[in-house]
Design an enzyme around this catalytic site. Structure first.
Site, PDB file in Angstrom:
ATOM      1  N   GLU A 113      -6.433 -63.042  33.281  1.00 39.98           N
ATOM      2  CA  GLU A 113      -6.087 -64.221  32.465  1.00 39.98           C
ATOM      3  C   GLU A 113      -4.608 -64.155  32.091  1.00 39.98           C
ATOM      4  O   GLU A 113      -3.948 -63.144  32.313  1.00 39.98           O
ATOM      5  CB  GLU A 113      -6.977 -64.286  31.214  1.00 39.98           C
ATOM      6  CG  GLU A 113      -8.434 -64.563  31.550  1.00 39.98           C
ATOM      7  CD  GLU A 113      -9.344 -64.594  30.334  1.00 39.98           C
ATOM      8  OE1 GLU A 113      -8.861 -64.400  29.206  1.00 39.98           O
ATOM      9  OE2 GLU A 113     -10.553 -64.800  30.532  1.00 39.98           O
ATOM     10  N   HIS A 241      -5.863 -73.276  22.626  1.00 38.37           N
ATOM     11  CA  HIS A 241      -6.158 -72.964  24.026  1.00 38.37           C
ATOM     12  C   HIS A 241      -5.566 -74.086  24.868  1.00 38.37           C
ATOM     13  O   HIS A 241      -5.807 -75.264  24.579  1.00 38.37           O
ATOM     14  CB  HIS A 241      -7.661 -72.836  24.257  1.00 38.37           C
ATOM     15  CG  HIS A 241      -7.997 -72.142  25.545  1.00 38.37           C
ATOM     16  ND1 HIS A 241      -7.758 -72.720  26.770  1.00 38.37           N
ATOM     17  CD2 HIS A 241      -8.506 -70.927  25.789  1.00 38.37           C
ATOM     18  CE1 HIS A 241      -8.130 -71.869  27.722  1.00 38.37           C
ATOM     19  NE2 HIS A 241      -8.595 -70.773  27.159  1.00 38.37           N
ATOM     20  N   ARG A 288      -0.510 -67.852  26.340  1.00 34.17           N
ATOM     21  CA  ARG A 288      -1.058 -69.130  25.879  1.00 34.17           C
ATOM     22  C   ARG A 288      -0.130 -69.987  25.037  1.00 34.17           C
ATOM     23  O   ARG A 288      -0.147 -71.210  25.123  1.00 34.17           O
ATOM     24  CB  ARG A 288      -2.268 -68.831  25.001  1.00 34.17           C
ATOM     25  CG  ARG A 288      -3.480 -68.901  25.790  1.00 34.17           C
ATOM     26  CD  ARG A 288      -4.672 -68.668  24.965  1.00 34.17           C
ATOM     27  NE  ARG A 288      -5.609 -68.094  25.910  1.00 34.17           N
ATOM     28  CZ  ARG A 288      -6.778 -67.658  25.608  1.00 34.17           C
ATOM     29  NH1 ARG A 288      -7.177 -67.685  24.362  1.00 34.17           N
ATOM     30  NH2 ARG A 288      -7.559 -67.183  26.528  1.00 34.17           N
ATOM     31  N   HIS A 349      -8.246 -72.999  18.891  1.00 32.12           N
ATOM     32  CA  HIS A 349      -9.191 -72.128  19.597  1.00 32.12           C
ATOM     33  C   HIS A 349      -9.452 -70.817  18.880  1.00 32.12           C
ATOM     34  O   HIS A 349     -10.588 -70.387  18.715  1.00 32.12           O
ATOM     35  CB  HIS A 349      -8.612 -71.876  20.987  1.00 32.12           C
ATOM     36  CG  HIS A 349      -9.410 -70.946  21.830  1.00 32.12           C
ATOM     37  ND1 HIS A 349     -10.682 -71.245  22.238  1.00 32.12           N
ATOM     38  CD2 HIS A 349      -9.122 -69.713  22.358  1.00 32.12           C
ATOM     39  CE1 HIS A 349     -11.151 -70.257  22.987  1.00 32.12           C
ATOM     40  NE2 HIS A 349     -10.234 -69.314  23.058  1.00 32.12           N
ATOM     41  N   ARG A 384      -2.405 -63.930  20.257  1.00 32.50           N
ATOM     42  CA  ARG A 384      -3.408 -63.037  20.859  1.00 32.50           C
ATOM     43  C   ARG A 384      -3.367 -63.102  22.384  1.00 32.50           C
ATOM     44  O   ARG A 384      -3.329 -64.181  22.971  1.00 32.50           O
ATOM     45  CB  ARG A 384      -4.806 -63.440  20.395  1.00 32.50           C
ATOM     46  CG  ARG A 384      -5.911 -62.650  21.055  1.00 32.50           C
ATOM     47  CD  ARG A 384      -7.255 -63.194  20.646  1.00 32.50           C
ATOM     48  NE  ARG A 384      -7.424 -64.541  21.101  1.00 32.50           N
ATOM     49  CZ  ARG A 384      -8.362 -64.940  21.956  1.00 32.50           C
ATOM     50  NH1 ARG A 384      -9.227 -64.072  22.432  1.00 32.50           N
ATOM     51  NH2 ARG A 384      -8.466 -66.194  22.316  1.00 32.50           N
TER      52      ARG A 384
HETATM   53  P1  FAD Z   1     -18.532 -65.429  15.383  1.00 32.84           P
HETATM   54  O1  FAD Z   1     -19.064 -65.047  16.696  1.00 32.84           O
HETATM   55  O2  FAD Z   1     -17.908 -66.742  15.263  1.00 32.84           O
HETATM   56  O3  FAD Z   1     -19.727 -65.348  14.322  1.00 32.84           O
HETATM   57  C1  FAD Z   1     -19.565 -65.860  13.032  1.00 32.84           C
HETATM   58  C2  FAD Z   1     -20.887 -65.776  12.303  1.00 32.84           C
HETATM   59  O4  FAD Z   1     -20.649 -65.939  10.915  1.00 32.84           O
HETATM   60  C3  FAD Z   1     -21.913 -66.837  12.669  1.00 32.84           C
HETATM   61  O5  FAD Z   1     -23.169 -66.220  12.769  1.00 32.84           O
HETATM   62  C4  FAD Z   1     -21.922 -67.782  11.468  1.00 32.84           C
HETATM   63  O6  FAD Z   1     -23.162 -68.414  11.218  1.00 32.84           O
HETATM   64  C5  FAD Z   1     -21.625 -66.798  10.370  1.00 32.84           C
HETATM   65  N1  FAD Z   1     -21.074 -67.396   9.155  1.00 32.84           N
HETATM   66  C6  FAD Z   1     -19.884 -68.009   8.987  1.00 32.84           C
HETATM   67  N2  FAD Z   1     -19.737 -68.391   7.710  1.00 32.84           N
HETATM   68  C7  FAD Z   1     -20.850 -68.010   7.064  1.00 32.84           C
HETATM   69  C8  FAD Z   1     -21.312 -68.128   5.728  1.00 32.84           C
HETATM   70  N3  FAD Z   1     -20.586 -68.735   4.777  1.00 32.84           N
HETATM   71  N4  FAD Z   1     -22.526 -67.627   5.409  1.00 32.84           N
HETATM   72  C9  FAD Z   1     -23.294 -67.037   6.349  1.00 32.84           C
HETATM   73  N5  FAD Z   1     -22.911 -66.876   7.624  1.00 32.84           N
HETATM   74  C10 FAD Z   1     -21.712 -67.369   7.971  1.00 32.84           C
HETATM   75  N6  FAD Z   1     -12.625 -64.169  23.030  1.00 32.84           N
HETATM   76  C11 FAD Z   1     -12.543 -63.247  24.019  1.00 32.84           C
HETATM   77  O7  FAD Z   1     -12.190 -62.102  23.749  1.00 32.84           O
HETATM   78  N7  FAD Z   1     -12.864 -63.589  25.286  1.00 32.84           N
HETATM   79  C12 FAD Z   1     -13.254 -64.828  25.641  1.00 32.84           C
HETATM   80  O8  FAD Z   1     -13.554 -65.080  26.797  1.00 32.84           O
HETATM   81  C13 FAD Z   1     -13.333 -65.816  24.629  1.00 32.84           C
HETATM   82  N8  FAD Z   1     -13.689 -67.079  24.934  1.00 32.84           N
HETATM   83  C14 FAD Z   1     -13.862 -67.987  23.918  1.00 32.84           C
HETATM   84  C15 FAD Z   1     -14.325 -69.254  24.217  1.00 32.84           C
HETATM   85  C16 FAD Z   1     -14.583 -70.163  23.205  1.00 32.84           C
HETATM   86  C17 FAD Z   1     -15.072 -71.546  23.537  1.00 32.84           C
HETATM   87  C18 FAD Z   1     -14.352 -69.780  21.856  1.00 32.84           C
HETATM   88  C19 FAD Z   1     -14.632 -70.734  20.746  1.00 32.84           C
HETATM   89  C20 FAD Z   1     -13.862 -68.528  21.565  1.00 32.84           C
HETATM   90  C21 FAD Z   1     -13.605 -67.611  22.575  1.00 32.84           C
HETATM   91  N9  FAD Z   1     -13.129 -66.340  22.308  1.00 32.84           N
HETATM   92  C22 FAD Z   1     -13.027 -65.427  23.314  1.00 32.84           C
HETATM   93  C23 FAD Z   1     -12.940 -65.897  20.936  1.00 32.84           C
HETATM   94  C24 FAD Z   1     -14.166 -65.068  20.526  1.00 32.84           C
HETATM   95  O9  FAD Z   1     -15.325 -65.697  21.039  1.00 32.84           O
HETATM   96  C25 FAD Z   1     -14.295 -64.957  19.030  1.00 32.84           C
HETATM   97  O10 FAD Z   1     -13.080 -64.529  18.483  1.00 32.84           O
HETATM   98  C26 FAD Z   1     -15.361 -63.941  18.657  1.00 32.84           C
HETATM   99  O11 FAD Z   1     -16.557 -64.230  19.326  1.00 32.84           O
HETATM  100  C27 FAD Z   1     -15.591 -63.955  17.167  1.00 32.84           C
HETATM  101  O12 FAD Z   1     -16.690 -63.144  16.879  1.00 32.84           O
HETATM  102  P2  FAD Z   1     -17.091 -62.898  15.372  1.00 32.84           P
HETATM  103  O13 FAD Z   1     -18.251 -61.975  15.402  1.00 32.84           O
HETATM  104  O14 FAD Z   1     -15.911 -62.511  14.600  1.00 32.84           O
HETATM  105  O15 FAD Z   1     -17.513 -64.353  14.830  1.00 32.84           O
HETATM  106  C1  SIN Z   2     -10.946 -68.216  28.058  1.00 31.14           C
HETATM  107  O1  SIN Z   2     -11.927 -67.923  28.724  1.00 31.14           O
HETATM  108  O2  SIN Z   2      -9.961 -68.815  28.490  1.00 31.14           O
HETATM  109  C2  SIN Z   2     -10.936 -67.816  26.640  1.00 31.14           C
HETATM  110  C3  SIN Z   2     -10.547 -66.420  26.568  1.00 31.14           C
HETATM  111  C4  SIN Z   2     -10.131 -66.096  25.186  1.00 31.14           C
HETATM  112  O3  SIN Z   2     -10.035 -66.961  24.328  1.00 31.14           O
HETATM  113  O4  SIN Z   2      -9.856 -64.911  24.983  1.00 31.14           O
END
Ligand code: FAD
Ligand code: SIN
Length: 527
Positions: A113, A241, A288, A349, A384
């Protein structure tokens, strides 16, 4: 009702669930999520997880790529720690059942990427996040020490403030005793008392009008910790993004993974001309921030609402095999990506800033940890590197688990915490007061606090937001608490912090670009 747990985990994404799994053999764990277990940014991750897993790649290269993307303000010690711990955490994910794609020879099939100097992204087709999310859900559901509370919304972190003490950001030894949590099904607010609390509430995308994030990403954890007087940092660095599918009305915006550009897809304008070389010699695979700004500029020059991604020159069968979900989604909206250009536009994003944590994931509040997208570790600096966030989340969940297991023996529950006080509140019958305000915040942020900023735009955003802030705090004081109202409050709180930090940074760096200070200023003294 009062509930007591050794560990309270707020969030069921990769950070929350992997932390829960790592501590659950040593104590009772409650894991909360505000809708269902699947709905999290993690589920939507496409590209994959960056880690050094082949002999020809080197930690030093991944470190160097991360530092370059971060534009001079990454914490080098953190970068080294995260990258060197990556392979062990990947192994843990594989042990938990995550199925990363492999080649015929049994080695990981690695993608590339933007900003990466090598192929090092482990993935499961183009839906890595769903594979991770579903595997971890399976594990937590089967652990006898983990209680799952879906449809439970954490409203506030409990500290000495709730015992009647005046707390400021300068108050030493603020302690966390758990959280007030709204059961969305019964409308009852429970007091969760915990020895250790983990905030893993994910991102903030929904402060913007266009975002790749699902609706749960409203900056709740960051706002809760800020209100509890914990420190936040790097709040100006919002990552857009470059390539989400241009399909007006879609919310969230559907992501076209950067891995597609790693595979050979090229950004083009309406006339079919490649334009990225004008901006950066790395072309469509530049970091990015550069690509998003270039697209923004191309759109401004041409007056068009989007640009295009062209993958038609690649083998059609291979494209479908690598990106089956993108192929399917685009076909649904009438685009055959093997024959037609994909219309794309940038969208909010990922959030590089957040709750300040140390290398053990400790926040500035005692017994309170944060991991994943809501945290600010110092890994990403001003921008990032792609696919470094899932990596950061699992490495910091691991660090938090190890550290909290060392201290939990010395912590007891605080039994003096009062129950949630809703005296003097009444049911808010007019949902439009909330929904309209959310729309207004979204428009303010998209119009004035986007990819390109200025003093004037930031000031305008601040002034507009102030009114919404006052109205919403007033509503909150007098209304029975609801998820929608709390989210609005958190969106406003987070947007305010983004604007405040952006206004203070009088230079352009990484994701923060302002026409008033277009140059980087290494003497700039925020750090
Ligand atoms: P999340 O997975 O967002 O989980 C948050 C949790 O908190 C959820 O369960 C939600 O219900 C809970 N929550 C929030 N507020 C409250 C509240 N007040 N009370 C109770 N529960 C609450 N990163 C990469 O490294 N590689 C990738 O390929 C990539 N692709 C992506 C593609 C997309 C479309 C998106 C949106 C993001 C992508 N990212 C990627 C970024 C990455 O997915 C996120 O940074 C990461 O998954 C965040 O994980 P997390 O556990 O911190 O939060
Ligand atoms: C993507 O697949 O382009 C998202 C990857 C990322 O946000 O790290």
């Amino acid at each position: 009702m009062i509930k007591k747990y050794d560990f309270l985990v707020i969030g069921s994404g990769i950070a929350g669930m992997s932390f829960a799994l790592k501590v659950a053999d040593k104590g009772k764990v409650a894991i909360l999520c505000k809708t269902n277990l699947e709905e999290a940014n993690t589920y939507y991750a496409q590209g994959g997880i960056a880690s050094v897993t082949k002999p020809t790649d080197k930690f030093e290269h991944h470190i160097e790529d991360t530092l370059i993307a971060g534009d001079g303000i990454c914490d080098k010690e953190v970068v080294k720690m995260v990258i060197e711990n990556g392979p062990a955490q990947i192994k843990e994910l594989v042990n938990w059942g995550v199925d990363f794609d492999r080649n015929e020879d049994g080695n990981f099939d690695l993608h590339k990427e933007g900003g990466h100097s090598d192929f090092r992204i482990l993935h499961h087709k183009d839906n890595t996040g769903a594979e991770v999310q579903v595997s971890l859900i399976d594990r937590i559901k089967n652990h006898p020490n983990i209680d799952i509370y879906d449809q439970h919304f954490a409203i506030e972190i409990i500290t000495q403030h709730h015992l009647g003490q005046l707390i400021k950001h300068t108050t030493p030894n603020i302690e966390c005793y758990g959280a007030y949590v709204l059961d969305i099904r019964t409308h009852h607010v429970h007091t969760f008392l915990s020895k250790i609390t983990m905030v893993a509430t994910g991102g903030i995308g929904n402060i913007y009008e266009s975002t790749s994030n699902p609706p749960v990403a409203t900056g709740d954890g960051i706002s809760m910790v800020y209100r509890a007087k914990g420190l936040v940092e790097d709040m100006e660095f919002v990552q857009f993004h470059p390539t989400t599918l241009y399909n007006p009305g879609d919310r969230p915006s559907f992501l076209i993974t950067e891995a597609m550009r790693g595979y050979g897809a090229v950004l083009k304008n309406k006339k079919g001309e490649e334009f990225m070389e004008k901006y950066d010699k790395r072309g469509s695979l530049a970091p990015r921030d550069i690509v998003a700004r270039a697209i923004d500029n191309e759109m401004k020059i041409s007056g068009e609402s989007h640009v295009y991604l062209d993958v038609t020159h690649k083998n059609a069968e291979e494209t479908k095999a690598h990106f089956p979900n993108i192929y399917k989604k685009c076909l649904e909206v009438g685009i055959d990506i093997t024959k037609q250009y994909i219309p794309v536009v940038p969208a909010a994003h990922y959030f590089c800033g957040g709750i300040k944590v140390d290398m053990n994931a400790r926040t500035t509040i005692k017994n309170l940890y944060a991991a994943g997208e809501c945290s600010r570790t110092g890994l990403h600096g001003a921008n990032r590197l792609a696919s470094n966030s899932l990596l950061e989340a699992i490495v910091y969940a691991d660090a938090a688990a190890k550290d909290s297991l060392k201290i939990i023996g010395n912590i007891d529950w605080n039994d003096r915490i009062p129950e949630w006080n809703d005296e003097g509140t009444s049911l808010n019958e007019e949902m439009v007061l909330i929904t309209q305000s959310v729309k207004e915040v979204n428009q303010i942020m998209n119009s004035y606090v986007g990819i390109v900023r200025s003093n004037l735009r930031l000031k305008r955003a601040y002034d507009r937001l102030e009114l919404l802030y006052k109205e919403t705090e007033n509503l909150f004081q007098h209304s029975v608490v609801s998820k929608e109202l709390c989210e609005l409050r958190n969106i406003i709180n987070t947007a305010y912090l983004v604007i405040k930090f952006a206004s203070q940074r009088k230079e352009s760096r990484g994701l923060h670009y302002t026409i008033d200070y277009p140059k980087k200023n290494d003497h700039f003294s925020l750090y």
